[in-house]
Design an enzyme around this catalytic site. Structure first.
Site, PDB file in Angstrom:
ATOM      1  N   ARG A   1       0.825  -1.214   0.000  1.00 12.25           N
ATOM      2  CA  ARG A   1       0.000   0.000   0.000  1.00 12.25           C
ATOM      3  C   ARG A   1       0.857   1.260   0.000  1.00 12.25           C
ATOM      4  NH1 ARG A   1      -5.036   0.018   2.456  1.00 12.25           N
ATOM      5  NH2 ARG A   1      -4.513   1.762   3.785  1.00 12.25           N
TER       6      ARG A   1
ATOM      7  N   ARG B   1       9.061   6.180  -3.845  1.00 12.11           N
ATOM      8  CA  ARG B   1       9.241   7.104  -4.964  1.00 12.11           C
ATOM      9  C   ARG B   1      10.663   7.581  -5.082  1.00 12.11           C
ATOM     10  NH1 ARG B   1       4.851  10.375  -3.068  1.00 12.11           N
ATOM     11  NH2 ARG B   1       2.931   9.334  -3.728  1.00 12.11           N
TER      12      ARG B   1
ATOM     13  N   ARG C   1      -7.935  -6.592  14.315  1.00 15.34           N
ATOM     14  CA  ARG C   1      -7.056  -5.764  15.116  1.00 15.34           C
ATOM     15  C   ARG C   1      -7.889  -4.569  15.568  1.00 15.34           C
ATOM     16  NH1 ARG C   1      -3.034  -6.637  18.241  1.00 15.34           N
ATOM     17  NH2 ARG C   1      -1.501  -4.964  18.287  1.00 15.34           N
TER      18      ARG C   1
ATOM     19  N   ARG D   1       0.689   6.352  16.155  1.00  9.63           N
ATOM     20  CA  ARG D   1       0.719   7.687  15.569  1.00  9.63           C
ATOM     21  C   ARG D   1      -0.028   8.695  16.428  1.00  9.63           C
ATOM     22  NH1 ARG D   1      -2.215   5.634   9.975  1.00  9.63           N
ATOM     23  NH2 ARG D   1      -3.833   4.427  11.007  1.00  9.63           N
TER      24      ARG D   1
ATOM     25  N   GLU E   1      -2.909   6.995  18.967  1.00  6.85           N
ATOM     26  CA  GLU E   1      -3.562   5.777  18.493  1.00  6.85           C
ATOM     27  C   GLU E   1      -2.778   4.548  18.965  1.00  6.85           C
ATOM     28  OE1 GLU E   1      -4.801   6.217  14.382  1.00  6.85           O
ATOM     29  OE2 GLU E   1      -4.437   4.096  14.038  1.00  6.85           O
TER      30      GLU E   1
ATOM     31  N   TYR F   1      -9.378  -5.192   3.792  1.00  9.14           N
ATOM     32  CA  TYR F   1      -8.725  -3.949   4.169  1.00  9.14           C
ATOM     33  C   TYR F   1      -9.076  -2.865   3.130  1.00  9.14           C
ATOM     34  CZ  TYR F   1      -4.551  -1.438   5.992  1.00  9.14           C
ATOM     35  OH  TYR F   1      -3.668  -0.557   6.570  1.00  9.14           O
TER      36      TYR F   1
ATOM     37  N   ASP G   1     -10.245   0.931   1.666  1.00 12.89           N
ATOM     38  CA  ASP G   1     -10.268   2.383   1.878  1.00 12.89           C
ATOM     39  C   ASP G   1     -11.667   2.906   1.562  1.00 12.89           C
ATOM     40  OD1 ASP G   1      -7.585   2.619   2.559  1.00 12.89           O
ATOM     41  OD2 ASP G   1      -6.949   2.751   0.472  1.00 12.89           O
TER      42      ASP G   1
HETATM   43  N1  UDP Z   1       3.717   1.274   7.719  1.00 12.49           N
HETATM   44  C1  UDP Z   1       4.979   1.330   8.241  1.00 12.49           C
HETATM   45  N2  UDP Z   1       5.497   2.514   8.690  1.00 12.49           N
HETATM   46  C2  UDP Z   1       4.778   3.665   8.625  1.00 12.49           C
HETATM   47  C3  UDP Z   1       3.478   3.622   8.086  1.00 12.49           C
HETATM   48  C4  UDP Z   1       2.966   2.426   7.649  1.00 12.49           C
HETATM   49  O1  UDP Z   1       5.651   0.302   8.326  1.00 12.49           O
HETATM   50  O2  UDP Z   1       5.288   4.711   9.063  1.00 12.49           O
HETATM   51  C5  UDP Z   1       3.189  -0.020   7.252  1.00 12.49           C
HETATM   52  C6  UDP Z   1       2.454  -0.780   8.358  1.00 12.49           C
HETATM   53  O3  UDP Z   1       2.704  -2.167   8.187  1.00 12.49           O
HETATM   54  C7  UDP Z   1       1.009  -0.469   8.074  1.00 12.49           C
HETATM   55  C8  UDP Z   1       0.982  -0.413   6.553  1.00 12.49           C
HETATM   56  O4  UDP Z   1       2.255   0.154   6.208  1.00 12.49           O
HETATM   57  O5  UDP Z   1       0.156  -1.448   8.595  1.00 12.49           O
HETATM   58  C9  UDP Z   1      -0.148   0.410   5.961  1.00 12.49           C
HETATM   59  O6  UDP Z   1      -0.113   1.698   6.491  1.00 12.49           O
HETATM   60  P1  UDP Z   1      -1.245   2.770   6.240  1.00 12.49           P
HETATM   61  O7  UDP Z   1      -0.817   4.022   6.934  1.00 12.49           O
HETATM   62  O8  UDP Z   1      -1.534   2.808   4.793  1.00 12.49           O
HETATM   63  O9  UDP Z   1      -2.467   2.086   6.955  1.00 12.49           O
HETATM   64  P2  UDP Z   1      -3.754   2.600   7.723  1.00 12.49           P
HETATM   65  O10 UDP Z   1      -3.574   2.046   9.085  1.00 12.49           O
HETATM   66  O11 UDP Z   1      -3.741   4.090   7.710  1.00 12.49           O
HETATM   67  O12 UDP Z   1      -4.907   1.990   7.003  1.00 12.49           O
END
Ligand code: UDP
Length: 370
Positions: A173, A177, A250, A281, A301, A349, A351
């Site tokens: 996901r 870049r 989860r 976060r 969170e 999962y 969006d």
């Molecule tokens: N992830 C990570 N570091 C970060 C942000 C995300 O390793 O700083 C990984 C983590 O495994 C997470 C996945 O990327 O479950 C997807 O993150 P995203 O922020 O897209 O997920 P959300 O929880 O916002 O749906």
């Protein structure tokens, strides 16, 4: 005898609200119920100190589909918010998603070629073939340094499992870049609805019968007797009374704080990527809408293991759960008068844009030639 409702929609989140709106538009009589005391599911916002607080976690709308973008814009105007989260690793600050700003801060590299060479070198040293889990996938995408500092700790906190026990697709996901673009999403359209998500849901449900604080499972017989068809957006294993076993989810715990300062962290989203900080976060909600209020509201969170009664946020798509889900799905496909949709009923999962697209597909299937 004609039933009172054509559709009973269980769950007033995005899938349910979209379906209810479209069915009502087609002259159907719809009842939407929800266990919670408000509509909107997890996109619901609570107004605190004049700030729209994303009560069930940050929601940033993004899509590449013009059709979906136009669709949501009929309910609200969107601002120009662009998600550009920051990672805080023991006080070191990095840009996300992984891009030249991240690589420069980490290794001092300046050109894309230098960054690619560095990643190649780390990938080769790690001797990874075809990635079979999240750890291998991550290292083969961005190398060991980024994996150790920005992925491993965050991921293992988030999922409560070792990165070697998680499916590779979760990390796909995240964009990687080789330019200096900090926009988290690759999608063409992005923004936050002005005035918050509640506005969208309220418009969708305008003129629809809604009953809140109503648990389908407590009133199942009565509710079923009142309706021709059901749209179910809750947990699919619960719908079938867990007959093939319980699926795992989860959960999250949110800790809100109102702070007597204008700007706490300078960004809407800061990820804490070390293993020791117990939360993943910190969200500072006002930045989603460029708020200028005197106070600010932040949310920490904390990921937690889900147990009955908790809010199920993320499906855990490992082999065991996917096999159990398949049994429920096969059974669901055999039901005549019920549509299963949304993150919980399809164990996916999703969006927001994907949920709306799925609801519109269900609508099309349901009402084609009718
Ligand atoms: N992830 C990570 N570091 C970060 C942000 C995300 O390793 O700083 C990984 C983590 O495994 C997470 C996945 O990327 O479950 C997807 O993150 P995203 O922020 O897209 O997920 P959300 O929880 O916002 O749906």
């Amino acid at each position: 005898m004609n039933k009172q409702y054509d559709y009973l929609v269980i769950g007033a989140g995005l899938f349910g609200a979209t379906f209810a709106f479209e069915a009502t538009k087609r002259g159907k009589k719809v009842l939407v119920i929800d266990r919670r005391k408000h509509t909107g599911g997890n996109v619901y916002c609570e107004n605190i100190e004049g700030i729209n607080v994303h009560k069930y976690g940050a929601h940033i709308f993004h899509t590449s589909s013009k059709e979906i973008w136009d669709y949501v814009n009929q309910f609200a105007d969107f601002n120009r918010y662009t998600n550009a989260p920051i990672a805080n690793y023991n006080g070191e600050i990095y840009n996300l998603p992984f891009n030249m700003n991240t690589f420069n801060k980490l290794w001092g590299v300046v050109t894309p070629k230098e960054a690619m060479d560095k990643i190649d070198e780390q990938r080769t040293n790690a001797k990874i073939g075809r990635p079979s889990n999240l750890e291998e996938q991550a290292i083969s995408l961005v190398g060991t340094d980024i994996y150790e500092k920005l992925i491993k700790g965050y991921t293992e906190k988030q999922w409560g499992r070792k990165a070697t026990e998680l499916p590779a697709f979760i990390i796909k996901r995240l964009p990687v870049r080789f330019n200096y673009d900090n926009n988290y999403f690759n999608d063409k359209y992005q923004g936050i609805p002005e005035g918050g998500y509640n506005k969208i849901i309220d418009k969708m449900l305008d003129g629809v019968d809604v009953k809140l604080n109503m648990d389908f499972f407590k009133h199942r017989e009565t509710l079923e007797s009142q309706t021709e068809k059901i749209v179910f957006t809750g947990m699919i294993d619960e719908y079938f009374n867990y007959k093939f076993g319980k699926l795992e989810y989860r959960s999250l715990r949110f800790e809100n704080e109102i702070l007597d300062e204008e700007n706490y962290q300078g960004n809407a989203v800061v990820n804490y990527t070390d293993r020791e900080t117990p939360y993943t976060r910190v969200i500072e909600h006002k930045h989603f809408e460029f708020g200028t209020q005197q106070k600010t509201v932040i949310t920490k969170e904390y990921p937690v293991e889900w147990s009955a009664g908790d809010e199920p946020y993320y499906p855990i798509n490992n082999d065991r759960n996917d096999q159990i889900y398949k049994l429920y799905k096969d059974l669901a496909d055999k039901q005549g008068n019920i549509i299963f949709g949304g993150r919980l009923a399809t164990y996916k999962y999703y969006d927001m844009h994907q949920v709306i697209a799925a609801a519109l597909t269900a609508v099309e299937k349901e009402f084609v030639n009718r």
